[in-house]
Design a protein around this motif. Structure first.
Motif, PDB file in Angstrom:
ATOM      1  N   ARG A   5      -3.716   4.208  -4.646  1.00 46.59           N
ATOM      2  CA  ARG A   5      -5.099   3.707  -4.595  1.00 46.59           C
ATOM      3  C   ARG A   5      -5.106   2.192  -4.420  1.00 46.59           C
ATOM      4  NH1 ARG A   5      -9.064   6.524  -8.958  1.00 46.59           N
ATOM      5  NH2 ARG A   5     -10.075   7.844  -7.420  1.00 46.59           N
ATOM      6  N   LEU A   6      -4.255   1.548  -5.198  1.00 50.76           N
ATOM      7  CA  LEU A   6      -4.157   0.098  -5.102  1.00 50.76           C
ATOM      8  C   LEU A   6      -3.677  -0.317  -3.714  1.00 50.76           C
ATOM      9  CD1 LEU A   6      -4.317  -2.670  -6.482  1.00 50.76           C
ATOM     10  CD2 LEU A   6      -1.952  -2.321  -7.231  1.00 50.76           C
ATOM     11  N   SER A   7      -2.697   0.380  -3.186  1.00 47.57           N
ATOM     12  CA  SER A   7      -2.182   0.093  -1.846  1.00 47.57           C
ATOM     13  C   SER A   7      -3.264   0.305  -0.795  1.00 47.57           C
ATOM     14  CB  SER A   7      -0.988   0.991  -1.521  1.00 47.57           C
ATOM     15  OG  SER A   7       0.052   0.770  -2.415  1.00 47.57           O
ATOM     16  N   SER A   8      -4.000   1.392  -0.926  1.00 46.98           N
ATOM     17  CA  SER A   8      -5.079   1.679   0.032  1.00 46.98           C
ATOM     18  C   SER A   8      -6.161   0.614  -0.043  1.00 46.98           C
ATOM     19  CB  SER A   8      -5.683   3.052  -0.237  1.00 46.98           C
ATOM     20  OG  SER A   8      -4.725   4.053  -0.036  1.00 46.98           O
ATOM     21  N   ALA A   9      -6.517   0.217  -1.265  1.00 46.07           N
ATOM     22  CA  ALA A   9      -7.547  -0.807  -1.436  1.00 46.07           C
ATOM     23  C   ALA A   9      -7.081  -2.131  -0.832  1.00 46.07           C
ATOM     24  CB  ALA A   9      -7.891  -0.978  -2.912  1.00 46.07           C
ATOM     25  N   LEU A  10      -5.823  -2.498  -1.086  1.00 49.20           N
ATOM     26  CA  LEU A  10      -5.279  -3.729  -0.506  1.00 49.20           C
ATOM     27  C   LEU A  10      -5.268  -3.669   1.012  1.00 49.20           C
ATOM     28  CD1 LEU A  10      -2.274  -4.615  -2.841  1.00 49.20           C
ATOM     29  CD2 LEU A  10      -4.336  -5.957  -2.469  1.00 49.20           C
ATOM     30  N   PHE A  11      -4.895  -2.514   1.548  1.00 51.71           N
ATOM     31  CA  PHE A  11      -4.855  -2.339   2.995  1.00 51.71           C
ATOM     32  C   PHE A  11      -6.245  -2.496   3.603  1.00 51.71           C
ATOM     33  CE2 PHE A  11      -5.158   0.426   6.740  1.00 51.71           C
ATOM     34  CZ  PHE A  11      -4.255  -0.228   7.556  1.00 51.71           C
ATOM     35  N   SER A 155       0.499  -9.156   9.135  1.00 45.85           N
ATOM     36  CA  SER A 155      -0.011  -9.003   7.768  1.00 45.85           C
ATOM     37  C   SER A 155       0.145  -7.568   7.291  1.00 45.85           C
ATOM     38  CB  SER A 155      -1.484  -9.411   7.693  1.00 45.85           C
ATOM     39  OG  SER A 155      -1.617 -10.764   7.999  1.00 45.85           O
ATOM     40  N   PHE A 156      -0.110  -6.616   8.168  1.00 46.66           N
ATOM     41  CA  PHE A 156       0.040  -5.205   7.809  1.00 46.66           C
ATOM     42  C   PHE A 156       1.492  -4.906   7.427  1.00 46.66           C
ATOM     43  CE2 PHE A 156       1.286  -0.934   9.244  1.00 46.66           C
ATOM     44  CZ  PHE A 156       0.536  -0.173   8.354  1.00 46.66           C
ATOM     45  N   PHE A 157       2.427  -5.389   8.244  1.00 51.11           N
ATOM     46  CA  PHE A 157       3.837  -5.149   7.928  1.00 51.11           C
ATOM     47  C   PHE A 157       4.237  -5.834   6.623  1.00 51.11           C
ATOM     48  CE2 PHE A 157       4.349  -4.201  12.577  1.00 51.11           C
ATOM     49  CZ  PHE A 157       4.643  -2.868  12.394  1.00 51.11           C
ATOM     50  N   ASN A 158       3.703  -7.019   6.375  1.00 50.33           N
ATOM     51  CA  ASN A 158       3.975  -7.682   5.096  1.00 50.33           C
ATOM     52  C   ASN A 158       3.403  -6.887   3.929  1.00 50.33           C
ATOM     53  OD1 ASN A 158       5.426  -9.805   6.172  1.00 50.33           O
ATOM     54  ND2 ASN A 158       3.631 -11.118   6.384  1.00 50.33           N
ATOM     55  N   LEU A 159       2.234  -6.298   4.132  1.00 48.37           N
ATOM     56  CA  LEU A 159       1.634  -5.466   3.087  1.00 48.37           C
ATOM     57  C   LEU A 159       2.495  -4.241   2.818  1.00 48.37           C
ATOM     58  CD1 LEU A 159      -0.745  -4.790   1.198  1.00 48.37           C
ATOM     59  CD2 LEU A 159      -1.764  -3.575   3.114  1.00 48.37           C
ATOM     60  N   VAL A 160       2.982  -3.615   3.868  1.00 47.07           N
ATOM     61  CA  VAL A 160       3.847  -2.445   3.701  1.00 47.07           C
ATOM     62  C   VAL A 160       5.105  -2.843   2.933  1.00 47.07           C
ATOM     63  CG1 VAL A 160       5.290  -0.773   4.934  1.00 47.07           C
ATOM     64  CG2 VAL A 160       2.947  -1.217   5.703  1.00 47.07           C
ATOM     65  N   GLU A 161       5.691  -3.974   3.281  1.00 43.17           N
ATOM     66  CA  GLU A 161       6.868  -4.458   2.553  1.00 43.17           C
ATOM     67  C   GLU A 161       6.552  -4.680   1.085  1.00 43.17           C
ATOM     68  OE1 GLU A 161       9.021  -7.912   3.873  1.00 43.17           O
ATOM     69  OE2 GLU A 161       8.990  -7.183   5.950  1.00 43.17           O
ATOM     70  N   VAL A 163       4.162  -3.303  -0.727  1.00 43.13           N
ATOM     71  CA  VAL A 163       3.943  -2.010  -1.390  1.00 43.13           C
ATOM     72  C   VAL A 163       5.274  -1.343  -1.690  1.00 43.13           C
ATOM     73  CG1 VAL A 163       3.023   0.315  -1.056  1.00 43.13           C
ATOM     74  CG2 VAL A 163       1.634  -1.683  -0.487  1.00 43.13           C
ATOM     75  N   ILE A 164       6.184  -1.362  -0.731  1.00 42.94           N
ATOM     76  CA  ILE A 164       7.505  -0.746  -0.947  1.00 42.94           C
ATOM     77  C   ILE A 164       8.253  -1.488  -2.067  1.00 42.94           C
ATOM     78  CG2 ILE A 164       9.790  -0.386   0.092  1.00 42.94           C
ATOM     79  CD1 ILE A 164       8.314   0.170   2.750  1.00 42.94           C
ATOM     80  N   PHE A 165       8.177  -2.813  -2.044  1.00 39.37           N
ATOM     81  CA  PHE A 165       8.851  -3.608  -3.065  1.00 39.37           C
ATOM     82  C   PHE A 165       8.285  -3.321  -4.444  1.00 39.37           C
ATOM     83  CE2 PHE A 165       9.125  -7.606  -5.501  1.00 39.37           C
ATOM     84  CZ  PHE A 165      10.502  -7.721  -5.585  1.00 39.37           C
ATOM     85  N   LEU A 166       6.936  -3.244  -4.553  1.00 38.64           N
ATOM     86  CA  LEU A 166       6.313  -3.022  -5.852  1.00 38.64           C
ATOM     87  C   LEU A 166       6.507  -1.589  -6.364  1.00 38.64           C
ATOM     88  CD1 LEU A 166       2.981  -5.004  -5.435  1.00 38.64           C
ATOM     89  CD2 LEU A 166       4.995  -5.654  -6.766  1.00 38.64           C
ATOM     90  N   SER A 167       6.754  -0.648  -5.455  1.00 36.06           N
ATOM     91  CA  SER A 167       6.885   0.741  -5.896  1.00 36.06           C
ATOM     92  C   SER A 167       8.274   1.027  -6.466  1.00 36.06           C
ATOM     93  CB  SER A 167       6.590   1.710  -4.736  1.00 36.06           C
ATOM     94  OG  SER A 167       7.560   1.557  -3.740  1.00 36.06           O
ATOM     95  N   PHE A 168       9.215   0.115  -6.305  1.00 31.17           N
ATOM     96  CA  PHE A 168      10.564   0.337  -6.867  1.00 31.17           C
ATOM     97  C   PHE A 168      10.778  -0.496  -8.049  1.00 31.17           C
ATOM     98  CE2 PHE A 168      11.252   1.769  -2.457  1.00 31.17           C
ATOM     99  CZ  PHE A 168      11.711   3.035  -2.733  1.00 31.17           C
TER     100      PHE A 168
END
Length: 168
Positions: A5-11, A155-161, A163-168
């Motif tokens: 949800r947080l990732s979707s909201a940020l996106f 920016s989208f790719f940075n957001l994906v990075e 999200v991946i970083f925060l999920s681990f």
């Protein structure tokens, strides 16, 4: 689930802010670029006006200016932001122009610069009309829009990075 949800909201927030910024930036650029072109074209118009008036003051009528079309075409070719240059009679009919019949097409006021040339030996008034190239400004604005899209993609790719970083 909460992380998604947080990732979707940020996106969504990032996407909307990038879109809004891109639109605002492109319109500001277009307006500023048109303004600068108007200022530069006004200077060109004054130089052209003085040259034509110098010839007309020697007794040549506006209709009898020989070779002025070629001269204006060379000026037009050297200035990419100008679409056409015309000498118009008092009724707005082109006497000399760099684009033939196209000179009578309606043009928005922000793309048109007109300056009076005075009267010739026959007492006929004329004006100088310079029309800015709308296509030229579309190309320049398109480049700014492409830059905004590039920033959004990065920016989208940075957001994906992130999200991946925060999920681990």
């Amino acid at each position: 689930f909460r992380g998604r949800r947080l990732s979707s909201a940020l996106f969504v927030i990032l996407g909307l802010s990038q879109l809004a910024f891109g639109v605002i930036n492109a319109e500001m650029f277009r307006r500023a670029y048109v303004y600068m072109a108007q200022q530069n074209t006004n200077v060109s118009a004054q130089i052209i006006r003085k040259t034509i008036q110098g010839v007309v003051q020697k007794g040549i009528s506006f209709e009898d200016l020989v070779g002025v079309d070629d001269w204006m075409t060379r000026l037009d070719a050297a200035l990419p932001e100008i679409d056409r240059i015309s000498i118009l009679d008092a009724s707005g009919r082109p006497l000399h122009t760099t684009r033939g019949a196209a000179a009578t097409e309606p043009v928005p006021a922000e793309y048109r610069i007109e300056t009076p040339l005075g009267k010739d030996r026959d007492g006929k008034a004329a004006s100088l009309s310079l029309v800015l190239s709308q296509e030229f400004f579309k190309k320049k604005t398109r480049a700014v829009v492409l830059d905004a899209v590039t920033v959004a993609v990065v920016s989208f790719f940075n957001l994906v990075e992130l999200v991946i970083f925060l999920s681990f």
